[in-house]
Write a protein that holds these residues in place. Structure first.
Motif, mmCIF file in Angstrom:
data_model
loop_
_atom_site.group_PDB
_atom_site.id
_atom_site.type_symbol
_atom_site.label_atom_id
_atom_site.label_comp_id
_atom_site.label_asym_id
_atom_site.label_seq_id
_atom_site.Cartn_x
_atom_site.Cartn_y
_atom_site.Cartn_z
ATOM 1 N N CYS A 1 2.753 -1.693 4.648
ATOM 2 C CA CYS A 1 3.721 -1.058 4.750
ATOM 3 C C CYS A 1 4.393 -1.136 5.902
ATOM 4 C CB CYS A 1 3.287 0.485 4.946
ATOM 5 S SG CYS A 1 1.940 1.075 3.535
ATOM 6 N N LYS B 1 4.242 7.560 -0.709
ATOM 7 C CA LYS B 1 2.960 7.431 -1.301
ATOM 8 C C LYS B 1 2.322 6.265 -1.205
ATOM 9 C CE LYS B 1 3.218 10.459 -5.299
ATOM 10 N NZ LYS B 1 2.544 10.669 -6.336
ATOM 11 N N SER B 2 0.849 6.304 -1.119
ATOM 12 C CA SER B 2 0.218 4.938 -0.889
ATOM 13 C C SER B 2 -0.300 4.457 -2.189
ATOM 14 C CB SER B 2 -1.115 5.249 -0.130
ATOM 15 O OG SER B 2 -0.927 5.546 1.185
ATOM 16 N N HIS C 1 -2.431 -0.407 5.908
ATOM 17 C CA HIS C 1 -1.095 0.130 6.343
ATOM 18 C C HIS C 1 -0.250 -0.778 7.176
ATOM 19 C CE1 HIS C 1 1.856 3.220 7.050
ATOM 20 N NE2 HIS C 1 1.680 3.344 8.289
ATOM 21 N N CYS D 1 0.738 -1.290 -0.005
ATOM 22 C CA CYS D 1 0.025 -0.099 0.080
ATOM 23 C C CYS D 1 0.811 1.205 -0.055
ATOM 24 C CB CYS D 1 -1.008 -0.037 1.515
ATOM 25 S SG CYS D 1 -0.469 0.687 2.555
ATOM 26 N N CYS D 2 2.125 1.310 0.467
ATOM 27 C CA CYS D 2 2.740 2.334 0.563
ATOM 28 C C CYS D 2 4.147 2.051 -0.282
ATOM 29 C CB CYS D 2 3.529 2.632 2.009
ATOM 30 S SG CYS D 2 1.928 2.827 2.874
ATOM 31 N N HIS E 1 -3.225 1.740 -3.106
ATOM 32 C CA HIS E 1 -4.222 0.655 -2.645
ATOM 33 C C HIS E 1 -4.599 -0.088 -4.091
ATOM 34 C CE1 HIS E 1 -4.000 2.630 1.197
ATOM 35 N NE2 HIS E 1 -4.221 3.672 0.473
#
Length: 113
Positions: free
Chosen positions: A87, A23-24, A83, A14-15, A26
């Motif tokens: 991440c 940045k993400s 997250h 996601c990151c 998804h």
């Protein structure tokens, strides 16, 4: 959260580190779900504004505000779960333990509400 959405959260990172800016990213299914939820919340906010403009009974307005806060919390939970599952795990695996402090601060902010 549905198992299907849960699987989407863990399948894709996601990151990403986009140079100097994080940045993400998804999965499309997750992003569409979040956008749909936020569109509904946006409508709820407009509805609350309309209730206030119409001098609606305070308790009724407060109940709508509570429902909107709950919906926002739901969005935050989905984001936090994704997250943490991608991440945070990735950064820990890379040896970046500072991410734990970051997550704790974020959780503290969420819990204040």
């Amino acid at each position: 959260m549905s198992q299907e959405l849960d699987q989407e959260l863990t399948e894709e990172s996601c990151c990403e580190d986009g140079g100097s800016q994080r940045k993400s990213h998804h999965p499309d299914k997750v992003k569409n779900n979040l956008v749909t939820r936020l569109n509904r919340i946006e409508g709820q906010i407009r509805g609350i504004k309309g209730l206030i403009e119409k001098d609606t009974y305070c308790d009724d307005v407060i109940n709508q505000i509570s429902a909107t806060q709950s919906a926002l919390n739901s969005v935050a939970k989905i984001l936090l779960e994704g997250h943490m599952k991608s991440c945070v795990v990735e950064r820990i695996q890379e040896g970046d333990l500072e991410v734990l402090d970051e997550v704790l601060v974020t959780i503290q902010k969420l819990m204040k509400k």
